[in-house]
Design a protein around this motif. Structure first.
Motif, PDB file in Angstrom:
ATOM      1  N   TYR A 198       0.833  -1.194   0.000  1.00  0.00           N
ATOM      2  CA  TYR A 198       0.000   0.000   0.000  1.00  0.00           C
ATOM      3  C   TYR A 198       0.876   1.255   0.000  1.00  0.00           C
ATOM      4  O   TYR A 198       1.903   1.305   0.704  1.00  0.00           O
ATOM      5  N   CYS A 199       0.451   2.265  -0.739  1.00  0.00           N
ATOM      6  CA  CYS A 199       1.081   3.572  -0.603  1.00  0.00           C
ATOM      7  C   CYS A 199       0.158   4.466   0.231  1.00  0.00           C
ATOM      8  O   CYS A 199      -1.047   4.222   0.318  1.00  0.00           O
ATOM      9  N   ALA A 200       0.755   5.490   0.833  1.00  0.00           N
ATOM     10  CA  ALA A 200      -0.006   6.364   1.716  1.00  0.00           C
ATOM     11  C   ALA A 200       0.630   7.742   1.768  1.00  0.00           C
ATOM     12  O   ALA A 200       1.841   7.891   1.591  1.00  0.00           O
ATOM     13  N   THR A 201      -0.188   8.743   2.031  1.00  0.00           N
ATOM     14  CA  THR A 201       0.289  10.113   2.181  1.00  0.00           C
ATOM     15  C   THR A 201       0.384  10.454   3.655  1.00  0.00           C
ATOM     16  O   THR A 201      -0.527  10.155   4.439  1.00  0.00           O
ATOM     17  N   ARG A 202       1.480  11.120   4.017  1.00  0.00           N
ATOM     18  CA  ARG A 202       1.630  11.513   5.411  1.00  0.00           C
ATOM     19  C   ARG A 202       0.786  12.739   5.696  1.00  0.00           C
ATOM     20  O   ARG A 202       0.611  13.597   4.836  1.00  0.00           O
ATOM     21  N   LYS A 203       0.295  12.819   6.921  1.00  0.00           N
ATOM     22  CA  LYS A 203      -0.484  13.979   7.350  1.00  0.00           C
ATOM     23  C   LYS A 203       0.392  15.227   7.323  1.00  0.00           C
ATOM     24  O   LYS A 203       1.588  15.161   7.615  1.00  0.00           O
ATOM     25  N   GLY A 204      -0.224  16.355   6.984  1.00  0.00           N
ATOM     26  CA  GLY A 204       0.515  17.603   6.963  1.00  0.00           C
ATOM     27  C   GLY A 204       1.304  17.770   5.683  1.00  0.00           C
ATOM     28  O   GLY A 204       1.286  16.921   4.795  1.00  0.00           O
ATOM     29  N   THR A 205       2.012  18.881   5.608  1.00  0.00           N
ATOM     30  CA  THR A 205       2.785  19.184   4.404  1.00  0.00           C
ATOM     31  C   THR A 205       4.243  19.471   4.754  1.00  0.00           C
ATOM     32  O   THR A 205       4.566  19.787   5.895  1.00  0.00           O
ATOM     33  N   TYR A 206       5.084  19.335   3.753  1.00  0.00           N
ATOM     34  CA  TYR A 206       6.508  19.661   3.860  1.00  0.00           C
ATOM     35  C   TYR A 206       7.179  18.946   5.028  1.00  0.00           C
ATOM     36  O   TYR A 206       7.943  19.555   5.796  1.00  0.00           O
ATOM     37  N   SER A 207       6.907  17.666   5.169  1.00  0.00           N
ATOM     38  CA  SER A 207       7.491  16.886   6.247  1.00  0.00           C
ATOM     39  C   SER A 207       8.366  15.775   5.688  1.00  0.00           C
ATOM     40  O   SER A 207       8.339  15.478   4.487  1.00  0.00           O
ATOM     41  N   SER A 208       9.124  15.147   6.573  1.00  0.00           N
ATOM     42  CA  SER A 208       9.866  13.958   6.186  1.00  0.00           C
ATOM     43  C   SER A 208       8.934  12.760   6.327  1.00  0.00           C
ATOM     44  O   SER A 208       7.800  12.897   6.777  1.00  0.00           O
ATOM     45  N   GLY A 209       9.394  11.592   5.953  1.00  0.00           N
ATOM     46  CA  GLY A 209       8.570  10.412   6.073  1.00  0.00           C
ATOM     47  C   GLY A 209       8.468   9.946   7.511  1.00  0.00           C
ATOM     48  O   GLY A 209       9.100  10.496   8.405  1.00  0.00           O
ATOM     49  N   SER A 210       7.650   8.921   7.731  1.00  0.00           N
ATOM     50  CA  SER A 210       7.482   8.346   9.063  1.00  0.00           C
ATOM     51  C   SER A 210       7.317   6.844   8.935  1.00  0.00           C
ATOM     52  O   SER A 210       6.806   6.346   7.935  1.00  0.00           O
ATOM     53  N   ARG A 211       7.765   6.127   9.974  1.00  0.00           N
ATOM     54  CA  ARG A 211       7.593   4.674  10.002  1.00  0.00           C
ATOM     55  C   ARG A 211       6.255   4.272  10.620  1.00  0.00           C
ATOM     56  O   ARG A 211       5.926   3.085  10.621  1.00  0.00           O
ATOM     57  N   SER A 218       0.070   5.347  11.734  1.00  0.00           N
ATOM     58  CA  SER A 218      -0.861   6.341  12.272  1.00  0.00           C
ATOM     59  C   SER A 218      -0.553   7.752  11.799  1.00  0.00           C
ATOM     60  O   SER A 218      -1.387   8.642  11.935  1.00  0.00           O
ATOM     61  N   GLU A 219       0.657   7.959  11.253  1.00  0.00           N
ATOM     62  CA  GLU A 219       1.035   9.280  10.745  1.00  0.00           C
ATOM     63  C   GLU A 219       0.550   9.519   9.318  1.00  0.00           C
ATOM     64  O   GLU A 219       0.732  10.610   8.791  1.00  0.00           O
ATOM     65  N   TYR A 220      -0.077   8.528   8.715  1.00  0.00           N
ATOM     66  CA  TYR A 220      -0.518   8.633   7.327  1.00  0.00           C
ATOM     67  C   TYR A 220      -2.026   8.802   7.252  1.00  0.00           C
ATOM     68  O   TYR A 220      -2.769   8.227   8.044  1.00  0.00           O
ATOM     69  N   GLU A 221      -2.436   9.581   6.262  1.00  0.00           N
ATOM     70  CA  GLU A 221      -3.837   9.988   6.203  1.00  0.00           C
ATOM     71  C   GLU A 221      -4.627   9.266   5.114  1.00  0.00           C
ATOM     72  O   GLU A 221      -5.727   8.800   5.360  1.00  0.00           O
ATOM     73  N   TYR A 222      -4.086   9.212   3.924  1.00  0.00           N
ATOM     74  CA  TYR A 222      -4.793   8.590   2.801  1.00  0.00           C
ATOM     75  C   TYR A 222      -4.026   7.364   2.335  1.00  0.00           C
ATOM     76  O   TYR A 222      -2.796   7.378   2.272  1.00  0.00           O
ATOM     77  N   TRP A 223      -4.778   6.339   1.953  1.00  0.00           N
ATOM     78  CA  TRP A 223      -4.198   5.057   1.559  1.00  0.00           C
ATOM     79  C   TRP A 223      -4.763   4.605   0.221  1.00  0.00           C
ATOM     80  O   TRP A 223      -5.936   4.857  -0.086  1.00  0.00           O
ATOM     81  N   GLY A 224      -3.942   3.909  -0.545  1.00  0.00           N
ATOM     82  CA  GLY A 224      -4.421   3.288  -1.761  1.00  0.00           C
ATOM     83  C   GLY A 224      -5.096   1.967  -1.449  1.00  0.00           C
ATOM     84  O   GLY A 224      -5.186   1.538  -0.298  1.00  0.00           O
ATOM     85  N   GLN A 225      -5.549   1.300  -2.497  1.00  0.00           N
ATOM     86  CA  GLN A 225      -6.289   0.044  -2.329  1.00  0.00           C
ATOM     87  C   GLN A 225      -5.368  -1.167  -2.227  1.00  0.00           C
ATOM     88  O   GLN A 225      -5.797  -2.251  -1.866  1.00  0.00           O
ATOM     89  N   GLY A 226      -4.103  -0.970  -2.551  1.00  0.00           N
ATOM     90  CA  GLY A 226      -3.121  -2.043  -2.446  1.00  0.00           C
ATOM     91  C   GLY A 226      -2.902  -2.792  -3.745  1.00  0.00           C
ATOM     92  O   GLY A 226      -3.776  -2.861  -4.608  1.00  0.00           O
ATOM     93  N   THR A 227      -1.705  -3.351  -3.872  1.00  0.00           N
ATOM     94  CA  THR A 227      -1.368  -4.191  -5.016  1.00  0.00           C
ATOM     95  C   THR A 227      -0.645  -5.425  -4.491  1.00  0.00           C
ATOM     96  O   THR A 227       0.237  -5.325  -3.632  1.00  0.00           O
ATOM     97  N   GLN A 228      -1.019  -6.587  -5.004  1.00  0.00           N
ATOM     98  CA  GLN A 228      -0.474  -7.858  -4.506  1.00  0.00           C
ATOM     99  C   GLN A 228       0.892  -8.146  -5.124  1.00  0.00           C
ATOM    100  O   GLN A 228       1.056  -8.071  -6.354  1.00  0.00           O
ATOM    101  N   VAL A 229       1.836  -8.484  -4.266  1.00  0.00           N
ATOM    102  CA  VAL A 229       3.148  -8.952  -4.706  1.00  0.00           C
ATOM    103  C   VAL A 229       3.334 -10.363  -4.165  1.00  0.00           C
ATOM    104  O   VAL A 229       3.232 -10.588  -2.962  1.00  0.00           O
ATOM    105  N   THR A 230       3.592 -11.295  -5.073  1.00  0.00           N
ATOM    106  CA  THR A 230       3.800 -12.680  -4.685  1.00  0.00           C
ATOM    107  C   THR A 230       5.149 -13.139  -5.220  1.00  0.00           C
ATOM    108  O   THR A 230       5.395 -13.047  -6.421  1.00  0.00           O
TER     109      THR A 230
END
Length: 126
Positions: A95-108, A111-123
């Motif tokens: 899944y990819c996700a956008t972090r809350k807020g703007t102009y920030s670094s990433g987070s591990r 809970s710091e992420y606001e919007y999520w994609g639907q996901g893509t399967q990797v096998t």
């Protein structure tokens, strides 16, 4: 509101490569940090990699360091995850996700992420 659409997943043999893409729309992509997470059946969602809004700072979980590369193309509103030397334990929905807020670094932290994609399967087969 942000819409995220992942693509690029699939079935690959161990040692192979895949490149995941995450197309973003609905907000100014270049102003927010992004992350990749994964979730295998029966397991909690796990941080994989993150990138700052400018692309200058990246973070990785130890198990993918040296094999995965996160990058972004702000002109194309797209986030990428290049995955090399894949292992069966990399099998998950990514899944990819956008972090809350703007102009920030990433987070591990998920809970710091606001919007999520639907996901893509990797096998990854052994």
């Amino acid at each position: 509101q942000v819409q995220l659409v992942e693509s690029g997943g699939g079935l690959v043999q161990a040692g192979g490569s895949l490149r995941l893409s995450c197309a973003a729309s609905g907000r100014t992509f270049s102003t927010y940090a992004m992350g990749w997470f994964r979730q295998a059946p029966g397991k909690e969602r796990e941080f994989v990699a993150a990138i700052s809004w400018s692309g200058g700072i990246t973070y990785y979980i130890d198990s993918v360091k040296g094999r995965f590369t996160i990058s972004r193309d702000n002109a194309k509103n797209t986030l990428y995850l290049q995955m090399n030397s894949l292992k069966p334990e990399d099998t998950s929905v990514y899944y990819c996700a956008t972090r809350k807020g703007t102009y920030s670094s990433g987070s591990r932290l998920a809970s710091e992420y606001e919007y999520w994609g639907q996901g893509t399967q990797v096998t990854v087969s052994s």
